[in-house]
Design a protein around this motif. Structure first.
Motif, mmCIF file in Angstrom:
data_model
loop_
_atom_site.group_PDB
_atom_site.id
_atom_site.type_symbol
_atom_site.label_atom_id
_atom_site.label_comp_id
_atom_site.label_asym_id
_atom_site.label_seq_id
_atom_site.Cartn_x
_atom_site.Cartn_y
_atom_site.Cartn_z
ATOM 1 N N ARG A 84 -13.586 3.025 0.807
ATOM 2 C CA ARG A 84 -14.837 3.704 1.204
ATOM 3 C C ARG A 84 -15.944 2.694 1.484
ATOM 4 N N LEU A 85 -16.061 1.686 0.621
ATOM 5 C CA LEU A 85 -17.093 0.669 0.781
ATOM 6 C C LEU A 85 -16.903 -0.107 2.089
ATOM 7 N N CYS A 86 -15.643 -0.460 2.383
ATOM 8 C CA CYS A 86 -15.355 -1.194 3.626
ATOM 9 C C CYS A 86 -15.656 -0.340 4.852
ATOM 10 N N GLU A 87 -15.297 0.947 4.786
ATOM 11 C CA GLU A 87 -15.586 1.843 5.919
ATOM 12 C C GLU A 87 -17.082 1.935 6.165
ATOM 13 N N THR A 88 -17.865 2.035 5.097
ATOM 14 C CA THR A 88 -19.315 2.113 5.209
ATOM 15 C C THR A 88 -19.896 0.815 5.777
ATOM 16 N N ALA A 89 -19.348 -0.323 5.321
ATOM 17 C CA ALA A 89 -19.869 -1.631 5.723
ATOM 18 C C ALA A 89 -19.270 -2.131 7.036
ATOM 19 N N GLY A 90 -18.254 -1.437 7.544
ATOM 20 C CA GLY A 90 -17.621 -1.857 8.791
ATOM 21 C C GLY A 90 -16.721 -3.072 8.636
ATOM 22 N N VAL A 91 -16.161 -3.244 7.445
ATOM 23 C CA VAL A 91 -15.258 -4.377 7.184
ATOM 24 C C VAL A 91 -13.821 -3.894 7.369
ATOM 25 N N PRO A 92 -13.034 -4.570 8.228
ATOM 26 C CA PRO A 92 -11.645 -4.136 8.426
ATOM 27 C C PRO A 92 -10.795 -4.329 7.167
ATOM 28 N N ILE A 93 -9.819 -3.446 7.003
ATOM 29 C CA ILE A 93 -8.898 -3.514 5.867
ATOM 30 C C ILE A 93 -7.506 -3.810 6.388
ATOM 31 N N SER A 94 -6.816 -4.723 5.712
ATOM 32 C CA SER A 94 -5.420 -5.010 6.011
ATOM 33 C C SER A 94 -4.611 -4.647 4.773
ATOM 34 N N TRP A 95 -3.653 -3.736 4.933
ATOM 35 C CA TRP A 95 -2.842 -3.283 3.806
ATOM 36 C C TRP A 95 -1.661 -4.216 3.607
ATOM 37 N N VAL A 96 -1.399 -4.578 2.366
ATOM 38 C CA VAL A 96 -0.262 -5.419 1.990
ATOM 39 C C VAL A 96 0.635 -4.554 1.123
ATOM 40 N N ASP A 97 1.971 -4.690 1.278
ATOM 41 C CA ASP A 97 2.872 -3.764 0.599
ATOM 42 C C ASP A 97 2.818 -3.820 -0.927
ATOM 43 N N THR A 98 2.719 -5.023 -1.513
ATOM 44 C CA THR A 98 2.704 -5.099 -2.980
ATOM 45 C C THR A 98 1.630 -6.058 -3.479
ATOM 46 N N MET A 99 1.238 -5.852 -4.725
ATOM 47 C CA MET A 99 0.270 -6.748 -5.362
ATOM 48 C C MET A 99 0.855 -8.164 -5.456
ATOM 49 N N LYS A 100 2.144 -8.260 -5.704
ATOM 50 C CA LYS A 100 2.800 -9.566 -5.802
ATOM 51 C C LYS A 100 2.681 -10.320 -4.478
ATOM 52 N N ASN A 101 2.964 -9.629 -3.363
ATOM 53 C CA ASN A 101 2.861 -10.282 -2.051
ATOM 54 C C ASN A 101 1.429 -10.679 -1.718
ATOM 55 N N LEU A 102 0.470 -9.874 -2.133
ATOM 56 C CA LEU A 102 -0.932 -10.227 -1.893
ATOM 57 C C LEU A 102 -1.300 -11.472 -2.692
ATOM 58 N N GLY A 103 -0.814 -11.556 -3.928
ATOM 59 C CA GLY A 103 -1.042 -12.761 -4.721
ATOM 60 C C GLY A 103 -0.484 -13.994 -4.036
ATOM 61 N N VAL A 104 0.732 -13.880 -3.506
ATOM 62 C CA VAL A 104 1.363 -15.001 -2.785
ATOM 63 C C VAL A 104 0.531 -15.371 -1.560
ATOM 64 N N THR A 105 0.079 -14.373 -0.812
ATOM 65 C CA THR A 105 -0.757 -14.608 0.375
ATOM 66 C C THR A 105 -2.014 -15.399 0.010
ATOM 67 N N CYS A 106 -2.572 -15.084 -1.162
ATOM 68 C CA CYS A 106 -3.804 -15.741 -1.616
ATOM 69 C C CYS A 106 -3.544 -17.079 -2.304
ATOM 70 N N GLY A 107 -2.277 -17.413 -2.488
ATOM 71 C CA GLY A 107 -1.952 -18.694 -3.101
ATOM 72 C C GLY A 107 -2.042 -18.691 -4.618
ATOM 73 N N ILE A 108 -1.884 -17.510 -5.241
ATOM 74 C CA ILE A 108 -1.886 -17.449 -6.702
ATOM 75 C C ILE A 108 -0.527 -16.945 -7.179
ATOM 76 N N GLU A 109 -0.230 -17.186 -8.443
ATOM 77 C CA GLU A 109 1.091 -16.852 -8.955
ATOM 78 C C GLU A 109 1.164 -15.480 -9.614
ATOM 79 N N VAL A 110 0.084 -14.733 -9.605
ATOM 80 C CA VAL A 110 0.070 -13.383 -10.172
ATOM 81 C C VAL A 110 -0.291 -12.393 -9.080
ATOM 82 N N GLY A 111 -0.051 -11.115 -9.340
ATOM 83 C CA GLY A 111 -0.383 -10.094 -8.359
ATOM 84 C C GLY A 111 -1.890 -9.902 -8.246
ATOM 85 N N ALA A 112 -2.295 -9.367 -7.114
ATOM 86 C CA ALA A 112 -3.711 -9.072 -6.882
ATOM 87 C C ALA A 112 -3.813 -7.709 -6.217
#
Length: 76
Positions: free
Chosen positions: A38-66
């Motif tokens: 909701r906040l992103c829609e209001t602010a006009g910030v695009p959202i990219s969905w990632v399938d799992t928290m683990k994969n998002l953690g890897v994308t961000c370069g951390i060893e835990v989920g995000a």
């Protein structure tokens, strides 16, 4: 690009107008993700969905989920 990881920091970056993209994990707690969507829609910030928290953690370069992360411009 650099990442700000976690719901509090991501929310803060969107509210401050610093986020240029927000990644959200599809398997994260829906109560948490609904708020940032909701906040992103209001602010006009695009959202990219990632399938799992683990994969998002890897994308961000951390060893835990995000649950979410904001992409912000590099600070020089």
């Amino acid at each position: 690009m650099q990442f700000v990881i976690g719901s509090k920091q991501t929310t803060k970056m969107v509210e401050q107008g610093s986020a240029i993209l927000v990644y959200v994990a599809q398997d994260a707690d829906q109560r948490m993700t609904d708020k940032i969507v909701r906040l992103c829609e209001t602010a006009g910030v695009p959202i990219s969905w990632v399938d799992t928290m683990k994969n998002l953690g890897v994308t961000c370069g951390i060893e835990v989920g995000a649950a979410m992360a904001a992409v912000i411009p590099e600070i020089e």
